[in-house]
Design a protein around this motif. Structure first.
Motif, PDB file in Angstrom:
ATOM      1  N   VAL A 192      17.751  66.537 -17.878  1.00 23.79           N
ATOM      2  CA  VAL A 192      17.484  66.613 -16.441  1.00 23.79           C
ATOM      3  C   VAL A 192      16.501  65.524 -16.027  1.00 23.79           C
ATOM      4  O   VAL A 192      16.674  64.874 -14.990  1.00 23.79           O
ATOM      5  N   PHE A 193      15.476  65.281 -16.835  1.00 26.71           N
ATOM      6  CA  PHE A 193      14.491  64.244 -16.552  1.00 26.71           C
ATOM      7  C   PHE A 193      15.160  62.873 -16.473  1.00 26.71           C
ATOM      8  O   PHE A 193      14.959  62.120 -15.514  1.00 26.71           O
ATOM      9  N   VAL A 194      15.964  62.544 -17.480  1.00 19.82           N
ATOM     10  CA  VAL A 194      16.638  61.240 -17.513  1.00 19.82           C
ATOM     11  C   VAL A 194      17.621  61.118 -16.352  1.00 19.82           C
ATOM     12  O   VAL A 194      17.679  60.084 -15.672  1.00 19.82           O
ATOM     13  N   ALA A 195      18.382  62.163 -16.089  1.00 19.22           N
ATOM     14  CA  ALA A 195      19.346  62.121 -14.983  1.00 19.22           C
ATOM     15  C   ALA A 195      18.634  61.942 -13.647  1.00 19.22           C
ATOM     16  O   ALA A 195      19.113  61.207 -12.771  1.00 19.22           O
ATOM     17  N   THR A 196      17.479  62.569 -13.493  1.00 16.96           N
ATOM     18  CA  THR A 196      16.706  62.428 -12.249  1.00 16.96           C
ATOM     19  C   THR A 196      16.210  60.995 -12.101  1.00 16.96           C
ATOM     20  O   THR A 196      16.262  60.417 -11.012  1.00 16.96           O
ATOM     21  N   ARG A 197      15.737  60.409 -13.176  1.00 12.27           N
ATOM     22  CA  ARG A 197      15.267  59.012 -13.129  1.00 12.27           C
ATOM     23  C   ARG A 197      16.415  58.069 -12.774  1.00 12.27           C
ATOM     24  O   ARG A 197      16.245  57.135 -11.987  1.00 12.27           O
ATOM     25  N   LEU A 198      17.580  58.308 -13.344  1.00 13.18           N
ATOM     26  CA  LEU A 198      18.745  57.474 -13.040  1.00 13.18           C
ATOM     27  C   LEU A 198      19.166  57.626 -11.571  1.00 13.18           C
ATOM     28  O   LEU A 198      19.521  56.642 -10.916  1.00 13.18           O
ATOM     29  N   ARG A 199      19.095  58.854 -11.061  1.00  8.32           N
ATOM     30  CA  ARG A 199      19.435  59.096  -9.645  1.00  8.32           C
ATOM     31  C   ARG A 199      18.482  58.364  -8.713  1.00  8.32           C
ATOM     32  O   ARG A 199      18.905  57.802  -7.711  1.00  8.32           O
ATOM     33  N   THR A 200      17.183  58.402  -9.025  1.00  5.36           N
ATOM     34  CA  THR A 200      16.209  57.753  -8.144  1.00  5.36           C
ATOM     35  C   THR A 200      16.319  56.233  -8.212  1.00  5.36           C
ATOM     36  O   THR A 200      16.112  55.556  -7.218  1.00  5.36           O
ATOM     37  N   LYS A 201      16.673  55.705  -9.369  1.00  2.75           N
ATOM     38  CA  LYS A 201      16.855  54.251  -9.480  1.00  2.75           C
ATOM     39  C   LYS A 201      18.069  53.790  -8.695  1.00  2.75           C
ATOM     40  O   LYS A 201      18.073  52.728  -8.088  1.00  2.75           O
ATOM     41  N   ARG A 202      19.126  54.592  -8.730  1.00 10.05           N
ATOM     42  CA  ARG A 202      20.334  54.262  -7.973  1.00 10.05           C
ATOM     43  C   ARG A 202      20.081  54.310  -6.472  1.00 10.05           C
ATOM     44  O   ARG A 202      20.663  53.565  -5.704  1.00 10.05           O
ATOM     45  N   ALA A 203      19.231  55.241  -6.064  1.00  6.46           N
ATOM     46  CA  ALA A 203      18.935  55.419  -4.631  1.00  6.46           C
ATOM     47  C   ALA A 203      18.078  54.276  -4.096  1.00  6.46           C
ATOM     48  O   ALA A 203      18.073  54.026  -2.887  1.00  6.46           O
ATOM     49  N   GLU A 204      17.356  53.594  -4.954  1.00  6.10           N
ATOM     50  CA  GLU A 204      16.486  52.506  -4.498  1.00  6.10           C
ATOM     51  C   GLU A 204      17.235  51.277  -4.206  1.00  6.10           C
ATOM     52  O   GLU A 204      18.067  50.743  -4.029  1.00  6.10           O
TER      53      GLU A 204
END
Length: 165
Positions: free
Chosen positions: A153-165
């Motif tokens: 979940v931590f890694v997936a959240t980091r990937l989601r936030t990077k994509r959103a930037e």
């Protein structure tokens, strides 16, 4: 203690997954959910002040184990909620409740000699529901599984936030 860490990791994973849906659910609120996961284990204050000592001091029957039930957790959550600003109370109540509920449900799966759990829904019911007996509170495996899920979940959240930037 592996089960305390497992409870925090379960609450972290649940609250973080909910943060994907609700934008207001930021990291400080995830921490609130993790704190809520510790609420049922307030019964461990018994290690410092025994139930018998409190009973003598108060002069009334007393037992700390009531905190590790639905009713005890709700009372503890209510105390926690009144300690925050009124504008935050609804969110804090929901997240403390999420953490406490995840803790109570995870503990309801523990292996007990009787085959039944503790009175989970006290004071609404004294029923000790049957438990599947999946693990002991001292087993490291639930903590390892919770850590693996929280890591994903931590890694997936980091990937989601990077994509959103």
């Amino acid at each position: 203690m592996p089960d305390l860490l497992a409870h925090a990791l379960i609450a972290y994973a649940l609250a973080t997954l909910l943060s994907w849906r609700y934008e207001w659910l930021s990291a400080p609120y995830v921490t609130v959910a993790m704190a809520g996961a510790f609420v049922p284990d307030l019964t461990k204050v018994n290690l410092l002040f025994s139930s018998e000592l409190v009973e003598v001091v108060l002069g009334i029957p007393f037992d700390w184990s009531g905190l590790h039930t639905l009713g005890g957790s709700l009372v503890s959550l209510a105390i926690g909620v009144v300690l925050v600003a009124s504008s935050e109370r609804r969110r804090v109540a929901a997240l403390l409740g999420l953490g406490a509920a995840s803790h109570l449900l995870a503990d309801a799966l523990l292996l007990n000699a009787s085959g039944h759990s503790y009175p989970l829904f006290w004071p609404l019911s004294y029923l000790h529901p049957p438990t599947p007996g999946l693990y002991l509170s001292t087993d490291p495996e639930p903590m390892v599984v919770a850590a693996a899920v929280a890591s994903v979940v931590f890694v997936a959240t980091r990937l989601r936030t990077k994509r959103a930037e």
